[in-house]
Design a protein around this motif. Sequence first.
Motif, PDB file in Angstrom:
ATOM      1  N   GLY B  69     -17.392 -41.361  -1.693  1.00  0.00           N
ATOM      2  CA  GLY B  69     -17.307 -41.905  -3.075  1.00  0.00           C
ATOM      3  C   GLY B  69     -15.530 -42.594  -3.095  1.00  0.00           C
ATOM      4  O   GLY B  69     -14.962 -42.364  -2.178  1.00  0.00           O
ATOM      5  N   ASP B  70     -15.581 -43.200  -4.390  1.00  0.00           N
ATOM      6  CA  ASP B  70     -14.236 -43.748  -4.441  1.00  0.00           C
ATOM      7  C   ASP B  70     -13.345 -42.677  -4.434  1.00  0.00           C
ATOM      8  O   ASP B  70     -12.023 -42.934  -4.300  1.00  0.00           O
ATOM      9  N   HIS B  71     -13.813 -41.690  -4.994  1.00  0.00           N
ATOM     10  CA  HIS B  71     -12.900 -40.420  -5.355  1.00  0.00           C
ATOM     11  C   HIS B  71     -13.175 -39.163  -4.911  1.00  0.00           C
ATOM     12  O   HIS B  71     -14.454 -38.816  -4.809  1.00  0.00           O
ATOM     13  N   ASP B 107     -23.923 -43.032  -7.381  1.00  0.00           N
ATOM     14  CA  ASP B 107     -23.114 -44.124  -7.980  1.00  0.00           C
ATOM     15  C   ASP B 107     -21.969 -44.403  -7.025  1.00  0.00           C
ATOM     16  O   ASP B 107     -20.959 -45.097  -7.458  1.00  0.00           O
ATOM     17  N   LYS B 109     -19.158 -42.858  -6.836  1.00  0.00           N
ATOM     18  CA  LYS B 109     -17.922 -42.734  -7.502  1.00  0.00           C
ATOM     19  C   LYS B 109     -17.024 -41.330  -6.847  1.00  0.00           C
ATOM     20  O   LYS B 109     -16.070 -41.390  -6.729  1.00  0.00           O
ATOM     21  N   TYR B 110     -17.977 -40.309  -6.555  1.00  0.00           N
ATOM     22  CA  TYR B 110     -17.162 -39.000  -6.329  1.00  0.00           C
ATOM     23  C   TYR B 110     -17.636 -38.438  -5.121  1.00  0.00           C
ATOM     24  O   TYR B 110     -18.901 -38.309  -4.903  1.00  0.00           O
TER      25      TYR B 110
END
Lengths: 248, 157
Positions: B69-71, B107, B109-110
């Motif tokens: 994820g992005d994070h 998604d 994200k994480y």
Amino acid sequence: MSHKKELIKFQIDGLTVEAEKGQMLLPAALEYGFEIPHLCYHEAVSPYGACRLCLVEVTKRGRTMMTTSCNYPVDAGLDVATNTENVQRARQMILELLLARAPHSEKIRAMARDAGVEETRFRVIEDADDCILCGLCERVCREVVGANALTFVNRGDRREVAPPFGDPIACIACGACVYVCPTDCIKMKEEGDERTIVRWKRTLKMQPCQSCGKPFAPVFQLNWIIERAQLPKDFYALCPVCRKTKKG
Amino acid sequence: MTGAQLENILKKHDYQKSSLLAILQDVQALDNYLPRKTLEAMSQRLQVPLTQIYYLATFYRAFSLTPRGDHLVTVCTGTACHVKGAATILNTLERELAVQPGETTSDKKYTLETVNCLGSCALAPLVVLDGHYHGRMVGTKVLSLLKGDKKDASKKS
Ligand code: SF4
Ligand code: SF4
Ligand code: FES
Ligand code: FES
């Protein structure tokens, strides 16, 4: 470039020996009958220096150091000692570590006994699979077989030898790794017309001999060899036994 | 990663086998992980055994073989953090993000991960968000941390 071998002289345990300059020390010493225990060395593949069992003391220009012999190139005037107290102590320690890692390996147990090690002070790895990460399977598969089915994966305490993505697609089930593994932790099974390399989870159908009907080698392996060596398609129609008798 | 994207990266490195690491870095930068299909294609295009590529891909921590994820949220589950309630925090995160440790939210994200002791036991229980340490975590705090509540996030305890 000249390919003439340059022979040099040096000493092992007081005996003057001769070897080709640049040859590795371990095979040179073994040839002369010196007994140096070793696990990750095999003459068929390049040295790797992983198990550290083949330690010896080498004195070069007045300086003595402990070194693994399987990957130490010999040079004129070396003075090698294969069994000093230092060497023995280091070897015992290594064998204790190996015992903890590969508690079921007969070979390592025997080596330990020979070195005077009865048990290990290290915590024996629970349900150890006996792999000592010597990398012989990986090297033989890459350098000798050429199948490149195995690689070292991860690092630190998660390091292991395995096929990429755990998928043994490139393995031809030739059994070379089974043969070189010093701790016998790669098992091979043959059932009916199938051969399985258990450790890599590779099962391949075997080709039946056209004459006696007995399955004798994986079809995939035979096709692979035929393709690489550009042999005639029916080169492996017969098993090795029938081939011999046919030739008479 | 599309075939064209890979081709661009390979071209940039002149199809050099010796640039394997740099190529992997570019692939990782683009997709945030190394997709199996891409590595297999690389092996074909560069005529390098897949074993060699896989070796590098698993050796360096900078690479990941699973989508990232992005994070990155890391929960320490070492002894000290465990005693101070790491499990509750992990549960909260698992529920909030609907993933298990090692997984990435749909998604992208994480990514949630666990680790065994980060050497900051005095701050237990510890959560690391994108490399920043957040000590003395509690369930509610970790949620506001995710939501980017900077006041809570910057308090380094
Ligand atoms: S059996 Fe498979 S893994 Fe072992 S040496 Fe042969 S090809 Fe390689
Ligand atoms: S499986 Fe056997 S040959 Fe391969 S690294 Fe382990 S001990 Fe060595
Ligand atoms: S045989 Fe030399 S290090 Fe293993
Ligand atoms: S146990 Fe979490 S930092 Fe040490």
